[in-house]
Scaffold this motif. Structure first.
Motif, PDB file in Angstrom:
ATOM      1  N   ALA A   1      60.806  36.462  46.775  1.00  7.35           N
ATOM      2  CA  ALA A   1      62.156  36.488  47.064  1.00  7.35           C
ATOM      3  C   ALA A   1      62.623  35.378  46.609  1.00  7.35           C
ATOM      4  CB  ALA A   1      62.488  37.273  48.001  1.00  7.35           C
ATOM      5  N   LEU A   2      61.360  35.066  48.216  1.00  8.70           N
ATOM      6  CA  LEU A   2      61.441  32.827  48.119  1.00  8.70           C
ATOM      7  C   LEU A   2      61.214  32.376  46.582  1.00  8.70           C
ATOM      8  CD1 LEU A   2      61.524  30.292  50.170  1.00  8.70           C
ATOM      9  CD2 LEU A   2      59.331  30.817  51.163  1.00  8.70           C
ATOM     10  N   ARG A   3      60.085  32.241  45.983  1.00 12.12           N
ATOM     11  CA  ARG A   3      60.023  31.795  44.826  1.00 12.12           C
ATOM     12  C   ARG A   3      61.054  31.584  43.784  1.00 12.12           C
ATOM     13  NH1 ARG A   3      54.652  34.552  43.001  1.00 12.12           N
ATOM     14  NH2 ARG A   3      54.060  33.183  41.940  1.00 12.12           N
ATOM     15  N   GLU A   4      61.652  32.891  43.594  1.00 16.51           N
ATOM     16  CA  GLU A   4      62.656  33.268  43.219  1.00 16.51           C
ATOM     17  C   GLU A   4      64.080  31.755  43.843  1.00 16.51           C
ATOM     18  OE1 GLU A   4      63.462  37.494  42.964  1.00 16.51           O
ATOM     19  OE2 GLU A   4      62.232  37.904  41.986  1.00 16.51           O
ATOM     20  N   GLN A   5      64.494  31.615  44.790  1.00 15.84           N
ATOM     21  CA  GLN A   5      65.058  31.200  45.693  1.00 15.84           C
ATOM     22  C   GLN A   5      64.846  29.423  45.131  1.00 15.84           C
ATOM     23  OE1 GLN A   5      68.025  31.679  46.224  1.00 15.84           O
ATOM     24  NE2 GLN A   5      68.322  34.023  45.782  1.00 15.84           N
ATOM     25  N   VAL A   6      63.887  29.331  45.135  1.00 15.02           N
ATOM     26  CA  VAL A   6      63.228  28.010  45.045  1.00 15.02           C
ATOM     27  C   VAL A   6      63.403  27.410  44.012  1.00 15.02           C
ATOM     28  CG1 VAL A   6      60.897  26.303  45.263  1.00 15.02           C
ATOM     29  CG2 VAL A   6      61.819  27.932  47.197  1.00 15.02           C
ATOM     30  N   ALA A   7      63.068  28.366  43.535  1.00 15.73           N
ATOM     31  CA  ALA A   7      63.219  27.745  41.325  1.00 15.73           C
ATOM     32  C   ALA A   7      64.771  27.978  41.318  1.00 15.73           C
ATOM     33  CB  ALA A   7      63.143  28.833  40.771  1.00 15.73           C
ATOM     34  N   ALA A   8      65.720  28.267  42.166  1.00 15.41           N
ATOM     35  CA  ALA A   8      66.666  28.639  41.627  1.00 15.41           C
ATOM     36  C   ALA A   8      68.099  27.081  41.893  1.00 15.41           C
ATOM     37  CB  ALA A   8      67.494  29.952  41.850  1.00 15.41           C
ATOM     38  N   GLN A   9      67.074  26.695  42.943  1.00 18.13           N
ATOM     39  CA  GLN A   9      67.521  25.652  44.102  1.00 18.13           C
ATOM     40  C   GLN A   9      67.187  24.614  43.195  1.00 18.13           C
ATOM     41  OE1 GLN A   9      69.514  25.073  46.622  1.00 18.13           O
ATOM     42  NE2 GLN A   9      68.883  23.230  46.883  1.00 18.13           N
ATOM     43  N   LEU A  10      65.705  24.296  42.939  1.00 21.52           N
ATOM     44  CA  LEU A  10      65.538  23.476  41.625  1.00 21.52           C
ATOM     45  C   LEU A  10      66.309  23.130  40.729  1.00 21.52           C
ATOM     46  CD1 LEU A  10      61.796  23.816  42.167  1.00 21.52           C
ATOM     47  CD2 LEU A  10      63.155  22.158  42.937  1.00 21.52           C
ATOM     48  N   GLY A  11      67.052  24.453  40.300  1.00 16.81           N
ATOM     49  CA  GLY A  11      67.960  24.460  39.676  1.00 16.81           C
ATOM     50  C   GLY A  11      69.140  23.594  39.272  1.00 16.81           C
ATOM     51  N   LEU A  12      69.749  23.528  40.582  1.00 20.12           N
ATOM     52  CA  LEU A  12      70.798  23.358  41.051  1.00 20.12           C
ATOM     53  C   LEU A  12      70.920  22.081  41.402  1.00 20.12           C
ATOM     54  CD1 LEU A  12      71.936  26.420  43.021  1.00 20.12           C
ATOM     55  CD2 LEU A  12      73.227  25.650  41.202  1.00 20.12           C
ATOM     56  N   SER A  13      70.188  21.732  41.852  1.00 17.90           N
ATOM     57  CA  SER A  13      69.703  20.306  42.900  1.00 17.90           C
ATOM     58  C   SER A  13      68.352  19.304  42.290  1.00 17.90           C
ATOM     59  CB  SER A  13      69.323  19.900  44.238  1.00 17.90           C
ATOM     60  OG  SER A  13      68.185  21.112  44.569  1.00 17.90           O
ATOM     61  N   ARG A  14      67.413  19.639  41.382  1.00 14.33           N
ATOM     62  CA  ARG A  14      66.215  18.830  40.814  1.00 14.33           C
ATOM     63  C   ARG A  14      66.377  18.203  39.172  1.00 14.33           C
ATOM     64  NH1 ARG A  14      66.878  15.435  42.151  1.00 14.33           N
ATOM     65  NH2 ARG A  14      64.239  14.407  42.625  1.00 14.33           N
ATOM     66  N   GLY A  15      67.811  19.215  38.515  1.00 20.35           N
ATOM     67  CA  GLY A  15      67.508  18.792  37.120  1.00 20.35           C
ATOM     68  C   GLY A  15      66.265  19.965  36.118  1.00 20.35           C
ATOM     69  N   PHE A  16      65.735  20.498  36.298  1.00 21.05           N
ATOM     70  CA  PHE A  16      64.684  21.745  36.017  1.00 21.05           C
ATOM     71  C   PHE A  16      64.444  22.510  36.318  1.00 21.05           C
ATOM     72  CE2 PHE A  16      61.380  20.344  39.080  1.00 21.05           C
ATOM     73  CZ  PHE A  16      60.674  20.943  39.295  1.00 21.05           C
ATOM     74  N   ALA A  17      64.420  23.936  35.829  1.00 19.90           N
ATOM     75  CA  ALA A  17      64.086  25.488  36.680  1.00 19.90           C
ATOM     76  C   ALA A  17      63.295  26.281  36.072  1.00 19.90           C
ATOM     77  CB  ALA A  17      65.681  26.278  36.133  1.00 19.90           C
ATOM     78  N   PRO A  18      62.150  25.472  36.984  1.00 17.33           N
ATOM     79  CA  PRO A  18      61.007  26.458  36.626  1.00 17.33           C
ATOM     80  C   PRO A  18      61.234  27.880  36.463  1.00 17.33           C
ATOM     81  CG  PRO A  18      61.412  25.958  38.747  1.00 17.33           C
ATOM     82  CD  PRO A  18      62.258  25.651  38.031  1.00 17.33           C
TER      83      PRO A  18
END
Length: 489
Positions: free
Chosen positions: A160-177
């Motif tokens: 659940a945390l790995r999914e949220q981290v990936a989503a947050q990176l997509g919103l704020s850092r320009g890539f969605a792993p």
């Protein structure tokens, strides 16, 4: 008197009462409705005043609770804080000092004797207490509500945390792993240690890793302790000096902080980023991106992560600067373009086992999923903007009395680097400030090669109130003004 003048008057009066000791740390203020009724002004006027005082660090407001004084400050109101600002008549000292609790009862007086206050301006400490109590408690309740299992934690991290981290990176850092490429770690240092160990095992020797000089010394120590060799590469105004890097021989990896170089604060421009990535691709060198405080960009538009430009970049991030360093919760994003590295790091993580407690991961996942993380960032960005503005104003006004006085690294992050010209050593400034109760760091502590950084101090402003920061800056200016004219060891 217009709305702005009335708001400014309320702000000036409460600010002044904090400085003269009428209001002390922890004292409750009246509710916005009660104070507005007493003053005969609109409730919005008091709401705006409380919001400004909260942003300046004088008070802390919480939804559903009384606003309380966040700082006790002895001495006069800061220059410009009250001069020329109209004061709303009728704000009684008794009303503002005693305040009212959520039930309307006056706050109990404090009999505590004054103590010597240490102002901790060492870098790396964020505004932990700015986290919403309601959001914080809800996150831990959510973690406690999870079923108890007879099982070991997934060493790669809670899904659940790995999914949220990936989503947050997509919103704020320009890539969605892909969330499966996110691996949790116990802080940035453990993440760098993990990557170094993975390289050492896969190579069968100590990996040779280029690092910024000056740079993140705790991370450098983590690399060395995990069996790596650190080679310092000097910086110019755009970050890592690529000419020196190219001339440095064969490297297995290069570790950079391109969004906000630590500690000098430069932002690596796109042309330099492209050149670094091209060199790394041609030489087979792994690029490790430490994205340590990318959430706090104070000037200009946010800069995308280096990993957004190249799938071969290994990205490291965490929550130490945005939430609470005591959580020891960070992550590594495995590079899709380097399957050999991804496999090696995954194997190292499995061998070490899970290092972040599952309840901690569940609480952080809740904060991300519910939007509490983004709300918190919005609050602290406002606070940090006020503190940054104070640093700029105070040191600009002192430039005439301190030769070569300069504040750098203020485009982002939670610290500034203060430098000067003359023989005064950074270590001497650190010692003299400590004797005055102000803690800062010596810029030389970040050097890989002696003398690479020059003289200066690193002053963190994430966890100090505006009044305390003003006192720290006053002490710094006094120490520099007294010492820059004489040779100091």
């Amino acid at each position: 008197m217009d709305q702005f003048g009335k708001t400014a008057g309320v702000v000036a009066r409460i600010r002044g009462m904090v400085h003269d000791g009428t209001l002390r740390s922890g004292d409750a203020l009246p509710s916005t409705r009660a104070l507005a009724a007493e003053l005969g002004v609109a409730r919005g006027t008091v709401v705006a005043a409380y919001e400004q005082l909260d942003g300046e660090g004088y008070i802390r407001t919480r939804h559903g609770a009384a606003a309380r004084v966040a700082a006790s400050v002895d001495g006069p109101v800061p220059v410009g804080a009250a001069a020329g600002v109209p004061v709303v008549p009728g704000v009684s000292a008794a009303s503002a000092a005693a305040g009212a609790s959520a039930t309307g009862a006056p706050a109990a007086p404090s009999d505590a004797a004054p103590t010597t206050t240490v102002i901790d301006c060492r870098p790396g400490i964020p505004a932990v207490t700015a986290i919403s109590d309601r959001d914080w408690r809800a996150a831990w309740r959510a973690a406690a509500d999870l079923p108890i299992r007879n099982a070991l934690s997934d060493p790669l991290g809670l899904p659940a945390l790995r999914e949220q981290v990936a989503a947050q990176l997509g919103l704020s850092r320009g890539f969605a792993p892909d969330p499966r490429r996110v691996v949790m770690a116990a802080g940035t240092s453990e993440a760098l240690s993990l990557v170094t160990e993975a390289l050492r095992v896969s190579l069968g020797r100590a990996p040779r890793i280029a690092v910024e000089d000056p740079g993140y010394r705790t991370g450098h120590r983590a690399v060395v302790n995990a069996g790596g060799e650190v080679v310092g590469v000097p910086l110019d105004e755009d970050g890592l000096d690529l000419d020196v890097l190219r001339a440095g021989g064969r490297f297995d990896a290069v570790m950079v902080t391109p969004t906000h170089q630590y500690p000098l604060g430069s932002v690596m421009p796109v042309a330099r980023r492209r050149a670094l990535l091209d060199w790394a691709d041609a030489t087979g060198t792994l690029v490790i991106e430490d994205d340590y405080d990318s959430e706090f960009r104070h000037r200009g538009q946010p800069v995308p992560a280096l990993a957004a430009l190249d799938p071969g970049v290994l990205h490291v991030g965490g929550f130490s600067k945005s939430f609470d360093p005591r959580l020891r919760c960070a992550y590594v994003v495995l590079p899709a373009g380097r399957p050999d590295v991804a496999l090696a790091v995954t194997a190292a993580r499995v061998a070490r086992g899970a290092v972040v407690a599952e309840p901690v991961q569940a609480a952080v996942a809740h904060l991300l999923r519910t939007g509490a993380f983004r709300r918190h960032l919005g609050r602290v960005r406002r606070d940090y903007t006020h503190r940054r503005a104070l640093i700029v104003a105070r040191l600009t006004s002192a430039a005439g009395s301190v030769p070569g006085l300069e504040a750098r690294a203020l485009t982002g992050g939670l610290h500034t680097v203060v430098s000067w010209s003359g023989p005064l050593r950074g270590a001497a400034v650190v010692g003299r400030l400590a004797s005055r109760g102000v803690l800062v760091a010596d810029l030389a502590d970040y050097e890989v090669t002696a003398g690479s950084a020059g003289e200066g101090v690193v002053l963190g402003y994430g966890a100090v109130s505006l009044p305390a920061l003003e006192r720290a800056l006053d002490a710094l200016v006094e120490v520099l003004g007294a010492g820059c004219g004489s040779v100091t060891g």
